[in-house]
Scaffold this active site. Structure first.
Site, short mmCIF file in Angstrom:
data_model
loop_
_atom_site.label_atom_id
_atom_site.label_comp_id
_atom_site.label_asym_id
_atom_site.label_seq_id
_atom_site.Cartn_x
_atom_site.Cartn_y
_atom_site.Cartn_z
CB CYS A 1 11.04 45.82 -7.97
SG CYS A 1 10.67 47.18 -9.14
CB CYS B 1 17.03 50.89 -10.25
SG CYS B 1 16.22 50.00 -11.31
N1 DGL Z 1 14.06 47.18 -11.33
C1 DGL Z 1 13.19 48.34 -11.32
C2 DGL Z 1 13.47 48.61 -9.76
O1 DGL Z 1 14.26 48.04 -8.81
C3 DGL Z 1 12.17 48.57 -11.39
C4 DGL Z 1 12.88 49.57 -13.58
C5 DGL Z 1 11.45 49.38 -13.78
O2 DGL Z 1 10.94 49.09 -14.06
O3 DGL Z 1 11.43 50.89 -13.81
O4 DGL Z 1 13.37 49.48 -9.63
#
Ligand code: DGL
Length: 262
Positions: free
Chosen positions: A69, A181
Protein backbone atom coordinates in the site's frame (compact mmCIF):
# COMPACT_ATOMS: atom_id res chain seq x y z
CA UNK A 1 9.24 -19.08 3.98
CA UNK A 2 6.21 -17.03 5.01
CA UNK A 3 5.48 -13.68 3.44
CA UNK A 4 2.94 -11.27 4.87
CA UNK A 5 1.14 -8.55 2.93
CA UNK A 6 -0.84 -5.63 4.33
CA UNK A 7 -3.32 -3.35 2.61
CA UNK A 8 -6.63 -1.71 3.43
CA UNK A 9 -8.43 -3.61 0.68
CA UNK A 10 -7.88 -5.49 -2.57
CA UNK A 11 -5.04 -3.24 -3.80
CA UNK A 12 -2.24 -5.35 -2.38
CA UNK A 13 -3.47 -8.31 -4.39
CA UNK A 14 -2.00 -6.62 -7.47
CA UNK A 15 1.37 -6.99 -5.73
CA UNK A 16 0.71 -10.53 -4.45
CA UNK A 17 0.19 -11.77 -8.01
CA UNK A 18 3.55 -10.44 -9.16
CA UNK A 19 5.41 -11.83 -6.13
CA UNK A 20 3.71 -15.21 -6.34
CA UNK A 21 4.96 -15.58 -9.90
CA UNK A 22 8.60 -15.49 -8.77
CA UNK A 23 8.81 -16.51 -5.09
CA UNK A 24 7.65 -19.89 -3.76
CA UNK A 25 6.37 -19.20 -0.23
CA UNK A 26 3.32 -19.31 1.99
CA UNK A 27 1.37 -16.08 1.61
CA UNK A 28 -0.54 -14.27 4.36
CA UNK A 29 -2.71 -11.43 3.07
CA UNK A 30 -3.98 -9.14 5.81
CA UNK A 31 -6.75 -6.87 4.52
CA UNK A 32 -7.75 -4.10 6.89
CA UNK A 33 -11.20 -3.61 5.38
CA UNK A 34 -12.45 -2.37 8.74
CA UNK A 35 -10.58 0.89 8.10
CA UNK A 36 -10.79 1.14 4.30
CA UNK A 37 -9.93 3.63 2.83
CA UNK A 38 -6.58 4.57 4.36
CA UNK A 39 -6.28 7.58 2.09
CA UNK A 40 -8.55 9.67 4.31
CA UNK A 41 -6.80 8.74 7.60
CA UNK A 42 -4.11 10.63 9.52
CA UNK A 43 -0.46 9.62 9.62
CA UNK A 44 -0.73 8.88 13.34
CA UNK A 45 -3.68 6.58 12.79
CA UNK A 46 -1.96 4.72 9.95
CA UNK A 47 1.23 4.19 11.97
CA UNK A 48 -0.56 2.82 15.00
CA UNK A 49 -2.79 0.62 12.92
CA UNK A 50 0.14 -0.76 10.93
CA UNK A 51 1.88 -1.60 14.17
CA UNK A 52 -1.12 -3.66 15.29
CA UNK A 53 -1.36 -5.39 11.92
CA UNK A 54 2.35 -6.21 11.95
CA UNK A 55 2.03 -7.68 15.44
CA UNK A 56 -0.81 -9.84 14.19
CA UNK A 57 1.16 -11.09 11.18
CA UNK A 58 4.04 -11.94 13.49
CA UNK A 59 1.75 -14.39 15.31
CA UNK A 60 1.74 -16.25 11.96
CA UNK A 61 5.57 -16.33 12.02
CA UNK A 62 6.05 -14.37 8.82
CA UNK A 63 9.67 -13.82 7.75
CA UNK A 64 9.06 -10.64 5.79
CA UNK A 65 6.22 -8.15 5.35
CA UNK A 66 5.28 -6.30 2.19
CA UNK A 67 3.42 -3.10 2.95
CA UNK A 68 1.42 -3.48 -0.25
CA UNK A 69 0.00 0.00 0.00
CA UNK A 70 1.55 3.30 -1.06
CA UNK A 71 -0.39 5.24 1.57
CA UNK A 72 0.84 3.09 4.45
CA UNK A 73 4.37 2.93 3.03
CA UNK A 74 4.77 6.66 2.60
CA UNK A 75 3.34 7.38 6.06
CA UNK A 76 4.68 4.52 8.14
CA UNK A 77 7.33 2.20 6.74
CA UNK A 78 10.41 4.02 8.08
CA UNK A 79 8.80 4.20 11.50
CA UNK A 80 7.84 0.49 11.39
CA UNK A 81 11.42 -0.44 10.58
CA UNK A 82 12.44 1.20 13.85
CA UNK A 83 9.82 -0.75 15.82
CA UNK A 84 10.33 -4.27 14.47
CA UNK A 85 13.25 -6.48 13.71
CA UNK A 86 12.15 -8.03 10.43
CA UNK A 87 12.44 -6.89 6.82
CA UNK A 88 9.70 -4.68 5.40
CA UNK A 89 9.27 -4.04 1.71
CA UNK A 90 7.39 -0.85 0.95
CA UNK A 91 5.63 0.30 -2.20
CA UNK A 92 6.30 3.81 -3.47
CA UNK A 93 5.13 5.41 -6.73
CA UNK A 94 7.36 4.85 -9.75
CA UNK A 95 8.18 8.52 -10.27
CA UNK A 96 11.76 7.93 -11.40
CA UNK A 97 11.07 5.53 -14.33
CA UNK A 98 8.08 7.62 -15.39
CA UNK A 99 10.22 10.76 -15.44
CA UNK A 100 12.82 8.99 -17.57
CA UNK A 101 10.11 7.94 -20.01
CA UNK A 102 8.56 11.43 -20.12
CA UNK A 103 11.89 13.18 -20.68
CA UNK A 104 10.58 16.56 -19.62
CA UNK A 105 7.01 16.11 -20.86
CA UNK A 106 3.98 16.22 -18.56
CA UNK A 107 3.17 13.41 -16.18
CA UNK A 108 0.62 12.79 -13.44
CA UNK A 109 0.58 10.93 -10.16
CA UNK A 110 -2.69 9.26 -9.30
CA UNK A 111 -2.72 8.19 -5.65
CA UNK A 112 -4.77 8.55 -2.47
CA UNK A 113 -5.37 11.95 -0.81
CA UNK A 114 -2.99 11.03 2.06
CA UNK A 115 -0.21 9.95 -0.31
CA UNK A 116 -0.28 13.08 -2.47
CA UNK A 117 -0.30 15.33 0.62
CA UNK A 118 2.66 13.60 2.29
CA UNK A 119 6.22 14.93 2.46
CA UNK A 120 7.54 11.65 1.06
CA UNK A 121 5.92 12.30 -2.32
CA UNK A 122 6.84 15.97 -2.41
CA UNK A 123 10.45 14.87 -1.96
CA UNK A 124 10.27 12.17 -4.65
CA UNK A 125 8.87 14.70 -7.10
CA UNK A 126 11.56 17.25 -6.25
CA UNK A 127 14.32 14.64 -6.48
CA UNK A 128 13.26 12.73 -9.58
CA UNK A 129 10.67 14.50 -11.73
CA UNK A 130 13.31 16.63 -13.43
CA UNK A 131 11.87 19.08 -15.92
CA UNK A 132 8.50 17.34 -16.11
CA UNK A 133 5.45 19.19 -14.94
CA UNK A 134 3.65 16.87 -12.51
CA UNK A 135 -0.02 16.96 -11.66
CA UNK A 136 -0.88 15.26 -8.36
CA UNK A 137 -4.35 13.77 -8.04
CA UNK A 138 -5.59 12.20 -4.81
CA UNK A 139 -8.73 10.10 -5.09
CA UNK A 140 -10.42 7.73 -2.66
CA UNK A 141 -13.31 7.37 -5.13
CA UNK A 142 -11.04 5.39 -7.45
CA UNK A 143 -10.03 3.16 -4.54
CA UNK A 144 -13.68 2.32 -3.92
CA UNK A 145 -14.30 1.74 -7.64
CA UNK A 146 -11.42 -0.76 -7.74
CA UNK A 147 -13.01 -2.55 -4.78
CA UNK A 148 -16.33 -2.65 -6.63
CA UNK A 149 -14.71 -4.04 -9.76
CA UNK A 150 -12.66 -6.73 -8.03
CA UNK A 151 -15.31 -7.99 -5.62
CA UNK A 152 -18.44 -7.69 -7.75
CA UNK A 153 -16.97 -7.76 -11.24
CA UNK A 154 -18.81 -4.47 -11.78
CA UNK A 155 -18.50 -2.34 -14.89
CA UNK A 156 -16.98 0.89 -13.55
CA UNK A 157 -15.75 2.39 -16.83
CA UNK A 158 -18.13 5.37 -16.85
CA UNK A 159 -17.53 6.18 -13.17
CA UNK A 160 -13.75 6.06 -13.61
CA UNK A 161 -13.99 8.31 -16.67
CA UNK A 162 -16.00 10.85 -14.62
CA UNK A 163 -13.43 10.89 -11.79
CA UNK A 164 -10.58 11.34 -14.28
CA UNK A 165 -12.39 14.12 -16.12
CA UNK A 166 -13.34 15.97 -12.91
CA UNK A 167 -9.74 15.81 -11.68
CA UNK A 168 -8.66 17.88 -14.69
CA UNK A 169 -6.44 15.06 -15.96
CA UNK A 170 -8.02 14.69 -19.39
CA UNK A 171 -7.39 18.36 -20.05
CA UNK A 172 -3.84 18.14 -18.63
CA UNK A 173 -3.19 15.23 -21.07
CA UNK A 174 -0.08 13.70 -19.45
CA UNK A 175 2.32 11.51 -21.42
CA UNK A 176 2.44 9.11 -18.44
CA UNK A 177 0.43 8.40 -15.31
CA UNK A 178 2.05 6.90 -12.25
CA UNK A 179 -0.35 4.59 -10.45
CA UNK A 180 0.58 5.53 -6.90
CA UNK A 181 -1.97 3.33 -5.21
CA UNK A 182 -1.96 -0.45 -5.41
CA UNK A 183 -5.70 -0.45 -6.11
CA UNK A 184 -5.28 1.37 -9.40
CA UNK A 185 -3.68 -1.34 -11.59
CA UNK A 186 -7.09 -3.03 -11.37
CA UNK A 187 -8.50 0.03 -13.17
CA UNK A 188 -5.74 0.33 -15.78
CA UNK A 189 -8.03 -0.33 -18.73
CA UNK A 190 -10.69 2.11 -17.51
CA UNK A 191 -8.09 4.81 -16.79
CA UNK A 192 -6.52 4.49 -20.25
CA UNK A 193 -9.84 4.64 -22.00
CA UNK A 194 -10.76 7.89 -20.20
CA UNK A 195 -8.26 9.66 -22.51
CA UNK A 196 -8.39 10.31 -26.24
CA UNK A 197 -4.68 9.59 -26.38
CA UNK A 198 -3.92 6.93 -23.75
CA UNK A 199 -1.00 7.80 -21.46
CA UNK A 200 1.53 5.15 -20.48
CA UNK A 201 0.80 3.79 -17.01
CA UNK A 202 3.50 2.98 -14.46
CA UNK A 203 3.04 0.67 -11.49
CA UNK A 204 5.50 -1.02 -9.15
CA UNK A 205 4.37 -4.65 -8.90
CA UNK A 206 7.26 -6.18 -10.86
CA UNK A 207 9.88 -4.08 -9.08
CA UNK A 208 8.46 -5.18 -5.72
CA UNK A 209 8.51 -8.82 -6.81
CA UNK A 210 12.20 -8.51 -7.70
CA UNK A 211 12.95 -6.83 -4.37
CA UNK A 212 11.17 -9.60 -2.42
CA UNK A 213 12.97 -12.25 -4.46
CA UNK A 214 16.30 -10.62 -3.61
CA UNK A 215 15.53 -10.37 0.12
CA UNK A 216 14.18 -13.90 0.37
CA UNK A 217 17.40 -15.24 -1.13
CA UNK A 218 19.25 -13.79 1.86
CA UNK A 219 16.91 -15.13 4.55
CA UNK A 220 17.68 -18.33 6.39
CA UNK A 221 14.12 -19.62 6.82
CA UNK A 222 13.87 -23.06 5.22
CA UNK A 223 11.12 -23.46 2.69
CA UNK A 224 9.28 -26.70 3.24
CA UNK A 225 6.35 -28.00 1.28
CA UNK A 226 3.85 -25.28 0.50
CA UNK A 227 0.74 -25.09 2.66
CA UNK A 228 -2.39 -23.13 1.87
CA UNK A 229 -2.19 -19.35 1.49
CA UNK A 230 -4.15 -17.46 4.09
CA UNK A 231 -6.44 -14.44 3.66
CA UNK A 232 -7.19 -12.48 6.82
CA UNK A 233 -9.79 -9.70 6.93
CA UNK A 234 -10.46 -7.32 9.81
CA UNK A 235 -14.16 -7.17 9.03
CA UNK A 236 -16.37 -10.10 8.10
CA UNK A 237 -16.48 -10.78 4.34
CA UNK A 238 -19.71 -11.24 2.40
CA UNK A 239 -20.42 -14.65 0.85
CA UNK A 240 -19.55 -13.21 -2.57
CA UNK A 241 -16.20 -11.94 -1.24
CA UNK A 242 -15.45 -15.31 0.32
CA UNK A 243 -15.98 -17.01 -3.03
CA UNK A 244 -13.68 -14.51 -4.75
CA UNK A 245 -10.99 -15.08 -2.12
CA UNK A 246 -11.09 -18.81 -2.83
CA UNK A 247 -10.83 -18.14 -6.58
CA UNK A 248 -7.75 -16.04 -5.81
CA UNK A 249 -6.09 -19.19 -4.44
CA UNK A 250 -6.29 -18.49 -0.72
CA UNK A 251 -7.16 -21.86 0.77
CA UNK A 252 -7.62 -20.52 4.29
CA UNK A 253 -9.69 -17.52 5.30
CA UNK A 254 -10.18 -15.96 8.65
CA UNK A 255 -11.53 -12.85 10.18
CA UNK A 256 -9.85 -10.92 12.93
CA UNK A 257 -12.23 -8.23 14.12
CA UNK A 258 -11.29 -8.28 17.82
CA UNK A 259 -8.51 -5.80 17.81
CA UNK A 260 -9.91 -2.32 17.54
CA UNK A 261 -7.95 0.84 16.94
CA UNK A 262 -9.70 2.77 19.74
N1 DGL B 1 -4.05 0.48 -1.72
C1 DGL B 1 -3.66 1.58 -0.95
C2 DGL B 1 -2.56 2.41 -1.54
O1 DGL B 1 -1.76 1.87 -2.27
C3 DGL B 1 -4.65 2.25 -0.03
C4 DGL B 1 -5.94 2.74 -0.57
C5 DGL B 1 -6.79 3.31 0.54
O2 DGL B 1 -7.17 2.56 1.43
O3 DGL B 1 -7.05 4.54 0.52
O4 DGL B 1 -2.42 3.57 -1.28
Amino acid sequence: MRIGFIDSGVGGLSIVEAVRAVVPADYFYLMDNRYLPYGTKSELFIRQRLKQLTEHLLTHQVDLIVIACNTATTQAVDWLRQQFDLPFVGVVPAIKPAALYCAGEKMALLATPATVKGHYIQKLVTDYAGESQVQLVGSSELVMLAEKKVWANADVKAEVATVIKNSGLTEFAPKAIILGCTHFPFLAEEIRSAFTEAPKLFDTADAIARRVQHLVAGLTSIYKEKSQDCFIATQELTEQQKRRVTQMRFGQQNCWPDLYQD
